[in-house]
Design a protein around this motif. Structure first.
Motif, PDB file in Angstrom:
ATOM      1  N   GLU A   1       0.843  -1.192   0.000  1.00 42.33           N
ATOM      2  CA  GLU A   1       0.000   0.000   0.000  1.00 42.33           C
ATOM      3  C   GLU A   1       0.875   1.237   0.000  1.00 42.33           C
ATOM      4  OE1 GLU A   1      -2.108  -0.771   3.649  1.00 42.33           O
ATOM      5  OE2 GLU A   1      -3.852  -1.457   2.527  1.00 42.33           O
ATOM      6  N   GLN A   2       0.422   2.241  -0.691  1.00 37.39           N
ATOM      7  CA  GLN A   2       1.118   3.524  -0.693  1.00 37.39           C
ATOM      8  C   GLN A   2       0.675   4.321   0.529  1.00 37.39           C
ATOM      9  OE1 GLN A   2       0.473   5.817  -4.212  1.00 37.39           O
ATOM     10  NE2 GLN A   2       1.627   7.564  -3.466  1.00 37.39           N
ATOM     11  N   PHE A   3       1.627   4.990   1.173  1.00 31.76           N
ATOM     12  CA  PHE A   3       1.300   5.818   2.325  1.00 31.76           C
ATOM     13  C   PHE A   3       0.452   7.004   1.882  1.00 31.76           C
ATOM     14  CE2 PHE A   3       2.116   9.578   4.901  1.00 31.76           C
ATOM     15  CZ  PHE A   3       1.719   9.122   6.135  1.00 31.76           C
ATOM     16  N   VAL A   4      -0.607   7.263   2.628  1.00 31.79           N
ATOM     17  CA  VAL A   4      -1.475   8.398   2.370  1.00 31.79           C
ATOM     18  C   VAL A   4      -1.576   9.190   3.667  1.00 31.79           C
ATOM     19  CG1 VAL A   4      -3.802   9.141   1.748  1.00 31.79           C
ATOM     20  CG2 VAL A   4      -2.813   7.120   0.653  1.00 31.79           C
ATOM     21  N   ALA A   5      -1.246  10.469   3.599  1.00 25.21           N
ATOM     22  CA  ALA A   5      -1.341  11.313   4.786  1.00 25.21           C
ATOM     23  C   ALA A   5      -2.805  11.626   5.071  1.00 25.21           C
ATOM     24  CB  ALA A   5      -0.562  12.606   4.573  1.00 25.21           C
ATOM     25  N   GLY A   6      -3.157  11.714   6.331  1.00 32.44           N
ATOM     26  CA  GLY A   6      -4.518  12.062   6.709  1.00 32.44           C
ATOM     27  C   GLY A   6      -4.920  11.405   8.001  1.00 32.44           C
ATOM     28  N   ASN A   7      -6.153  11.589   8.374  1.00 29.47           N
ATOM     29  CA  ASN A   7      -6.711  10.999   9.585  1.00 29.47           C
ATOM     30  C   ASN A   7      -7.343   9.652   9.267  1.00 29.47           C
ATOM     31  OD1 ASN A   7      -6.195  13.341  11.240  1.00 29.47           O
ATOM     32  ND2 ASN A   7      -7.855  14.330  10.138  1.00 29.47           N
ATOM     33  N   GLU A   8      -7.295   8.758  10.244  1.00 29.41           N
ATOM     34  CA  GLU A   8      -7.912   7.445  10.084  1.00 29.41           C
ATOM     35  C   GLU A   8      -9.381   7.527  10.476  1.00 29.41           C
ATOM     36  OE1 GLU A   8      -5.805   4.090  11.793  1.00 29.41           O
ATOM     37  OE2 GLU A   8      -4.043   5.382  11.986  1.00 29.41           O
ATOM     38  N   HIS A   9     -10.241   7.006   9.610  1.00 30.39           N
ATOM     39  CA  HIS A   9     -11.680   6.978   9.854  1.00 30.39           C
ATOM     40  C   HIS A   9     -12.198   5.565   9.623  1.00 30.39           C
ATOM     41  CE1 HIS A   9     -10.748  11.075   8.475  1.00 30.39           C
ATOM     42  NE2 HIS A   9     -11.687  11.463   9.298  1.00 30.39           N
ATOM     43  N   ARG A  10     -13.299   5.226  10.253  1.00 29.71           N
ATOM     44  CA  ARG A  10     -14.012   3.996   9.940  1.00 29.71           C
ATOM     45  C   ARG A  10     -15.448   4.380   9.646  1.00 29.71           C
ATOM     46  NH1 ARG A  10     -12.694  -0.948  12.775  1.00 29.71           N
ATOM     47  NH2 ARG A  10     -10.902  -0.628  11.441  1.00 29.71           N
ATOM     48  N   VAL A  11     -15.957   3.919   8.499  1.00 29.32           N
ATOM     49  CA  VAL A  11     -17.330   4.191   8.084  1.00 29.32           C
ATOM     50  C   VAL A  11     -18.085   2.868   8.138  1.00 29.32           C
ATOM     51  CG1 VAL A  11     -18.808   5.085   6.250  1.00 29.32           C
ATOM     52  CG2 VAL A  11     -16.523   6.069   6.592  1.00 29.32           C
ATOM     53  N   LEU A  12     -19.151   2.834   8.933  1.00 28.87           N
ATOM     54  CA  LEU A  12     -19.962   1.629   9.090  1.00 28.87           C
ATOM     55  C   LEU A  12     -21.131   1.677   8.124  1.00 28.87           C
ATOM     56  CD1 LEU A  12     -20.788  -0.976  10.573  1.00 28.87           C
ATOM     57  CD2 LEU A  12     -22.031   0.487  12.201  1.00 28.87           C
ATOM     58  N   VAL A  13     -21.215   0.654   7.287  1.00 28.31           N
ATOM     59  CA  VAL A  13     -22.315   0.529   6.323  1.00 28.31           C
ATOM     60  C   VAL A  13     -23.216  -0.611   6.764  1.00 28.31           C
ATOM     61  CG1 VAL A  13     -22.896  -0.018   3.926  1.00 28.31           C
ATOM     62  CG2 VAL A  13     -20.909   1.414   4.426  1.00 28.31           C
ATOM     63  N   VAL A  14     -24.506  -0.344   6.805  1.00 26.04           N
ATOM     64  CA  VAL A  14     -25.514  -1.351   7.106  1.00 26.04           C
ATOM     65  C   VAL A  14     -26.555  -1.269   5.999  1.00 26.04           C
ATOM     66  CG1 VAL A  14     -27.248  -2.160   8.739  1.00 26.04           C
ATOM     67  CG2 VAL A  14     -25.130  -1.118   9.591  1.00 26.04           C
ATOM     68  N   GLY A  15     -26.693  -2.357   5.265  1.00 25.84           N
ATOM     69  CA  GLY A  15     -27.617  -2.353   4.134  1.00 25.84           C
ATOM     70  C   GLY A  15     -27.122  -1.403   3.061  1.00 25.84           C
ATOM     71  N   ASN A  16     -27.972  -0.496   2.654  1.00 26.73           N
ATOM     72  CA  ASN A  16     -27.619   0.442   1.583  1.00 26.73           C
ATOM     73  C   ASN A  16     -27.367   1.852   2.094  1.00 26.73           C
ATOM     74  OD1 ASN A  16     -27.725  -1.316  -0.691  1.00 26.73           O
ATOM     75  ND2 ASN A  16     -29.943  -1.334  -0.509  1.00 26.73           N
ATOM     76  N   ARG A  17     -26.928   1.960   3.361  1.00 27.87           N
ATOM     77  CA  ARG A  17     -26.687   3.302   3.883  1.00 27.87           C
ATOM     78  C   ARG A  17     -25.540   3.307   4.885  1.00 27.87           C
ATOM     79  NH1 ARG A  17     -28.344   4.697   8.805  1.00 27.87           N
ATOM     80  NH2 ARG A  17     -29.461   3.168  10.051  1.00 27.87           N
ATOM     81  N   VAL A  18     -24.978   4.473   5.081  1.00 31.72           N
ATOM     82  CA  VAL A  18     -23.960   4.655   6.102  1.00 31.72           C
ATOM     83  C   VAL A  18     -24.672   4.817   7.442  1.00 31.72           C
ATOM     84  CG1 VAL A  18     -22.203   6.238   6.988  1.00 31.72           C
ATOM     85  CG2 VAL A  18     -22.234   5.647   4.557  1.00 31.72           C
ATOM     86  N   ALA A  19     -24.313   3.983   8.397  1.00 31.97           N
ATOM     87  CA  ALA A  19     -24.926   4.040   9.724  1.00 31.97           C
ATOM     88  C   ALA A  19     -24.142   4.955  10.658  1.00 31.97           C
ATOM     89  CB  ALA A  19     -25.015   2.650  10.320  1.00 31.97           C
ATOM     90  N   ALA A  20     -22.816   5.024  10.474  1.00 30.45           N
ATOM     91  CA  ALA A  20     -21.986   5.847  11.353  1.00 30.45           C
ATOM     92  C   ALA A  20     -20.609   6.027  10.739  1.00 30.45           C
ATOM     93  CB  ALA A  20     -21.856   5.203  12.720  1.00 30.45           C
ATOM     94  N   ALA A  21     -19.931   7.072  11.174  1.00 29.06           N
ATOM     95  CA  ALA A  21     -18.539   7.299  10.792  1.00 29.06           C
ATOM     96  C   ALA A  21     -17.808   7.851  12.000  1.00 29.06           C
ATOM     97  CB  ALA A  21     -18.447   8.272   9.615  1.00 29.06           C
ATOM     98  N   VAL A  22     -16.581   7.357  12.225  1.00 28.94           N
ATOM     99  CA  VAL A  22     -15.775   7.851  13.331  1.00 28.94           C
ATOM    100  C   VAL A  22     -14.377   8.204  12.834  1.00 28.94           C
ATOM    101  CG1 VAL A  22     -17.014   6.548  15.106  1.00 28.94           C
ATOM    102  CG2 VAL A  22     -14.983   5.552  14.032  1.00 28.94           C
ATOM    103  N   ARG A  23     -13.752   9.127  13.547  1.00 23.96           N
ATOM    104  CA  ARG A  23     -12.339   9.456  13.313  1.00 23.96           C
ATOM    105  C   ARG A  23     -11.578   8.941  14.523  1.00 23.96           C
ATOM    106  NH1 ARG A  23     -12.593  14.769  13.120  1.00 23.96           N
ATOM    107  NH2 ARG A  23     -12.177  14.982  15.334  1.00 23.96           N
TER     108      ARG A  23
END
Length: 102
Positions: free
Chosen positions: A32-54
């Motif tokens: 993987e190539q290094f990418v600068a930025g903040n780490e996030h996790r996006v939770l998908v349930v079904g056909n929509r985003v349920a939550a996102a965290v940093r």
């Protein structure tokens, strides 16, 4: 993952040597190539985003900060498409970005 190793390789020669060592052991290799930025996790349930965290902090001081409302609508669409493309109904997708609003 199980048996994983990580490290920064700064030259082509270092990358090729590390790949040869891993291949000799029969390991699968993901580069993987290094990418600068903040780490996030996006939770998908079904056909929509349920939550996102940093993720903030390190080690035992690491904590999740709710940023669901800051998620750009186009990014939300792309994350859901990625989850659906691999046939999942529920998934957490890691995103590295300076700002999820863009």
């Amino acid at each position: 993952g199980r048996g994983s190793a990580t490290g920064a390789l700064h030259t082509r020669e270092a990358l090729e040597a590390a790949y040869a060592r891993a291949a000799a052991e029969g390991w699968s290799v993901l580069v993987e190539q290094f990418v600068a930025g903040n780490e996030h996790r996006v939770l998908v349930v079904g056909n929509r985003v349920a939550a996102a965290v940093r993720w903030e902090g390190t080690g035992e001081q690491r904590r999740a900060v709710d940023v669901t409302d800051a998620l750009h609508p186009e990014l939300a669409v792309r994350v859901v498409e990625a989850v659906r493309a691999v046939g999942l109904d529920v998934a957490g997708v890691d995103v590295i970005a300076a700002d999820l609003r863009q």
